[in-house]
Write an enzyme that holds these catalytic residues in place. Structure first.
Site, PDB file in Angstrom:
ATOM      1  N   LYS A 168     -44.119  15.839 -18.909  1.00 40.78           N
ATOM      2  CA  LYS A 168     -44.428  17.184 -18.417  1.00 40.78           C
ATOM      3  C   LYS A 168     -43.262  18.143 -18.669  1.00 40.78           C
ATOM      4  O   LYS A 168     -43.457  19.258 -19.182  1.00 40.78           O
ATOM      5  CB  LYS A 168     -44.747  17.148 -16.922  1.00 40.78           C
ATOM      6  CG  LYS A 168     -45.185  18.504 -16.370  1.00 40.78           C
ATOM      7  CD  LYS A 168     -45.200  18.512 -14.852  1.00 40.78           C
ATOM      8  CE  LYS A 168     -43.796  18.642 -14.299  1.00 40.78           C
ATOM      9  NZ  LYS A 168     -43.770  18.862 -12.824  1.00 40.78           N
ATOM     10  N   ASP A 214     -49.100  19.633 -14.497  1.00 44.51           N
ATOM     11  CA  ASP A 214     -48.512  19.448 -13.176  1.00 44.51           C
ATOM     12  C   ASP A 214     -49.654  19.289 -12.166  1.00 44.51           C
ATOM     13  O   ASP A 214     -50.824  19.153 -12.549  1.00 44.51           O
ATOM     14  CB  ASP A 214     -47.591  20.620 -12.812  1.00 44.51           C
ATOM     15  CG  ASP A 214     -48.352  21.911 -12.559  1.00 44.51           C
ATOM     16  OD1 ASP A 214     -49.576  21.967 -12.838  1.00 44.51           O
ATOM     17  OD2 ASP A 214     -47.730  22.875 -12.068  1.00 44.51           O
TER      18      ASP A 214
END
Length: 224
Positions: free
Chosen positions: A129, A147
């Site tokens: 991420k 997220d």
């Protein structure tokens, strides 16, 4: 509020309409973390795990004044970094990672932030991420960083139903129209943060509600 029904997957035509609307309303979305360069962006994203962007920005203002590059960050030392970011959750672990990744950038990359995912993910504290955020925001690569907000929006709307962040990311790569890939990450995260909230999505003011498969839609609260 009634329990939501199982969501069906969006069609590509519906996804196209959604991103057309996002683009119409906000053609150039941006992230909310403050940064100076690729390095400070990387550090900010590492610090932002399980923390708010507002909280990170407050802590990094002084940190980045003192250490806008890997060499100056290493010179600060881990203890000083801890002092500067102690208002952020998990600050000791994060300070340790920031110090270590800064040293690694000096040792392996001449003090520069690499522009490929494998090299970024090899740095302490950097996962997929975080790498995707840096690649997208700074290096303008069409990556999608999943997220909690984006994971929720993907599953709730039916745009990208998946049990893991990677599954959602891979489905979004197939659903997002090519012309919108660069900004998809920001549109979806901001939508999840401010409209499609975890506890009660604010469907009554959602700009993509007509295509979203989430049911039942949340009604306008009484008194509003």
């Amino acid at each position: 509020m009634a329990a939501s029904k199982k969501v069906k997957s969006l069609t590509k035509a519906e996804a196209q309409a959604i991103f057309d609307r996002f683009h119409q309303m906000d053609p150039e979305p941006t992230g909310e973390l403050d940064y100076i360069n690729a390095y400070t962006l990387l550090v900010a994203v590492v610090l932002s795990a399980q923390a708010t962007d507002v909280g990170v920005n407050k802590a990094t203002k002084r940190l980045f004044e003192l250490a806008p590059d890997p060499a100056s960050m290493v010179a600060l030392g881990q203890e000083r970094i801890e002092e500067l970011v102690k208002t952020i959750g998990l600050f000791r672990t994060k300070a340790k990672n920031v110090y270590a990744l800064s040293q690694m950038l000096i040792d392996l990359h001449g003090g520069e932030v690499p522009d490929d995912r494998d090299s970024l993910e090899a740095l302490p504290g950097v996962g997929r991420k975080t790498a995707n955020v840096v690649l997208n925001i700074y290096f303008k690569q069409p990556t999608i960083a999943v997220d909690t907000h984006l994971f929720r929006v993907g599953n709730r709307t039916g745009m990208a139903i998946g049990k893991t962040p990677l599954a959602v990311e891979q489905k979004l790569e197939k659903m997002v129209p090519a012309e919108y890939m660069l900004h998809a990450h920001h549109w979806l995260i901001l939508h999840g943060r401010y409209i499609c909230k975890a506890r009660t999505p604010e469907c009554w003011r959602c700009i993509i509600a007509e295509w979203c498969h989430y049911e039942p839609k949340s009604p306008l609260p009484r008194g509003k």
